[in-house]
Structure formats: structure tokens, C-alpha cells
Design an enzyme around this catalytic site. Structure first.
Site, PDB file in Angstrom:
ATOM      1  CG  HIS A 133     -22.539 -16.531  -7.350  1.00 35.36           C
ATOM      2  ND1 HIS A 133     -22.654 -15.302  -6.724  1.00 35.36           N
ATOM      3  CD2 HIS A 133     -23.545 -16.571  -8.265  1.00 35.36           C
ATOM      4  CE1 HIS A 133     -23.675 -14.644  -7.250  1.00 35.36           C
ATOM      5  NE2 HIS A 133     -24.235 -15.396  -8.181  1.00 35.36           N
ATOM      6  CG  HIS A 182     -28.367 -15.005  -5.926  1.00 39.74           C
ATOM      7  ND1 HIS A 182     -29.149 -15.508  -6.930  1.00 39.74           N
ATOM      8  CD2 HIS A 182     -27.219 -14.576  -6.514  1.00 39.74           C
ATOM      9  CE1 HIS A 182     -28.507 -15.410  -8.090  1.00 39.74           C
ATOM     10  NE2 HIS A 182     -27.335 -14.855  -7.865  1.00 39.74           N
ATOM     11  CG  ASP A 203     -11.224 -13.316  14.569  1.00 39.82           C
ATOM     12  OD1 ASP A 203     -10.303 -12.625  15.025  1.00 39.82           O
ATOM     13  OD2 ASP A 203     -12.089 -13.890  15.278  1.00 39.82           O
ATOM     14  CG  HIS A 257     -25.152 -10.777  -9.067  1.00 37.63           C
ATOM     15  ND1 HIS A 257     -24.290 -11.139 -10.068  1.00 37.63           N
ATOM     16  CD2 HIS A 257     -25.800 -11.911  -8.715  1.00 37.63           C
ATOM     17  CE1 HIS A 257     -24.427 -12.428 -10.326  1.00 37.63           C
ATOM     18  NE2 HIS A 257     -25.332 -12.911  -9.515  1.00 37.63           N
ATOM     19  CE1 TYR A 270      -9.407 -20.020  17.350  1.00 34.28           C
ATOM     20  CE2 TYR A 270      -9.709 -20.435  15.003  1.00 34.28           C
ATOM     21  CZ  TYR A 270     -10.155 -20.537  16.302  1.00 34.28           C
ATOM     22  OH  TYR A 270     -11.353 -21.134  16.544  1.00 34.28           O
TER      23      TYR A 270
HETATM   24 ZN   LIG Z   1     -25.874 -14.884  -9.319  1.00 35.53          ZN
END
Ligand SMILES: [Zn+2]
Length: 234
Positions: free
Chosen positions: A111, A113, A136, A176, A230
Site C-alpha cells: 500500500h 499513497h 502486459d 485514498h 515472456y
Molecule cells: Zn493509506
């Protein structure tokens, strides 16, 4: 029931190896300009050995990137409860744990930002598949997940509901930012880096006019070739 982690044996070896990997992968987030201050997190599933439960290794909350060595990593069960570590786990641990509980094929979650991906998330707009590298890597557009507030299962549920049955390994949680998933933590970090790259490129292209769509049949063949043909054969 409290799970006690073993002090030796194969599960201990697997946990310690995951701590090394996850710590090293955290260095990639500032290196690729995906995070500010202590934001962002990487986790990896450690599959249970001999019938023990899976656990996850994740970054501690609020520790600076310079201090994130293997010893600083924390271990949680798949309900997000702390099992081992000197710090409390990342505030996003519940979302990571929810993904591992509901997507058994996923072993890594990231995660951030990161600026451009988060800018698309702020508009609640999916990133259209207008680059061959998107075909791809993502097999189509990057979808938007629901608006969700931290503190319960709603972020994790939004990630799982959006990505289940979708080719994309990245979701833009509305207002977010992005979450990425992969077969390993390294794969999820790679996806986070490539996601930011395509978010930026498509945004820049938009400033010049409307990017050209790619026919679905070409997206399908790009995705099939990249995912199945690939690369180096093991
Ligand atoms: Zn966050």
C-alpha cells in the site's frame, strides 16, 4: 486462542527469511518515490508449516524508513493481531490480513499513497488501458475500489471485492490510494512501481489530448503473451 510462534524449526526459518525480504523491500518504496515520511507498507504471507496457521510479516507503525531492518518487522496472525515485534503493526494491517484471508493465491500486499496513482483515486476514476505495458502487466484498466474508512474490515473488503475475478493486481481505493497484490511481496512491490509509472504516463498523455484506446483483442493477446510466454523460464 493465542498463537505462539516457534523459536526454532522450519516455521521460524520461514518467518525470519520473510522479515529479511520484507525489510529490504521497504527500501524500494522511498527509492522509487512512492512514499512520504512513514506512509506506505509492504507485507508478506508466511504459509503455516505442518498444519500451523499462516501468519504475515509487515512494517511496524510510525517507524522511519531508515530504521526498518529485519528486526523491526512485526508478525501478526491473519486477523491482524500482533504475535511478535517491539512495535505495534502498521495501521493498515487489518486490510492486508483481510486480503490474505480471502485471496489464498496472494502472498504479498503493498500500500502506498504514490502521487499519480493517488491522484486518479482522488477522482475515483479508473486508469484506462491505453499503454501496451498496461495490457502486459494489468490486462486492462486499473479499477477503482470503494471509499472506505480505516478502522474495520471495509478497506480489505473493498480490495477483495474489486480485485476478485479481475485481471488487475492493483486497485485504486477511492479518495485514498493504491493497494497492489502479488504471488510474493516482491511481485506486489514491482506492481506498485509500475502502477505509479502508468498512472503518471496516462495523466501526462491526457494533458495533450485523449489517449487512444487499445482494442480488447490486442489487450488480451498482450496479457496472455506477457503472463504466459515472456520472461526467463525457470
Ligand atoms: Zn493509506
Amino acid at each position: 486462542m493465542t498463537t505462539t510462534l516457534p523459536t526454532d524449526g522450519p516455521m521460524r526459518a520461514a518467518i525470519d527469511a520473510a522479515k529479511q525480504r520484507v525489510a529490504a523491500l521497504h527500501a524500494e518504496l522511498p527509492r522509487w518515490n512512492l512514499v512520504a515520511w512513514t506512509a506506505g507498507n509492504v507485507s508478506e504471507r508466511v504459509p503455516g508449516v505442518d498444519g500451523s496457521d499462516d501468519v504475515l510479516v509487515i512494517k511496524p507503525s510510525g517507524v522511519s524508513y531508515d530504521e526498518l531492518d529485519a528486526a523491526a518487522m512485526v508478525v501478526c496472525d491473519l486477523d491482524g493481531r500482533l504475535l511478535e515485534g517491539d512495535h505495534s503493526p502498521s495501521s493498515d494491517t487489518a486490510a492486508h490480513a483481510y486480503v490474505y484471508r480471502h485471496m489464498p493465491e496472494v502472498n504479498g500486499v503493498v500500500h502506498t499513497h504514490s502521487t499519480y496513482a493517488t491522484a486518479w483515486a482522488a477522482r475515483g476514476e479508473e486508469i484506462p488501458c491505453v499503454l501496451t505495458m498496461m495490457g502486459d502487466e494489468f490486462g486492462g484498466p486499473i479499477p477503482v475500489g470503494p471509499f472506505a474508512i480505516i478502522g474495520d474490515d471495509s478497506i480489505g473488503r473493498g480490495i477483495v471485492e474489486t480485485l476478485t475475478g479481475h485481471r488487475s493486481t492493483a486497485v485504486l481505493m477511492q479518495n485514498h490510494g493504491p493497494f497492489t497484490i502479488g504471488k510474493s511481496a516482491k511481485a506486489a512491490v514491482k506492481t506498485a512501481v509500475l502502477l505509479e509509472e502508468v498512472a503518471k504516463t496516462v495523466h501526462v498523455s491526457r494533458q495533450l489530448g485523449e489517449p487512444l484506446p487499445i482494442d480488447q483483442k490486442h489487450i488480451d493477446s498482450l496479457y496472455d503473451r506477457y503472463q504466459n510466454v515472456y520472461g526467463q523460464k525457470g
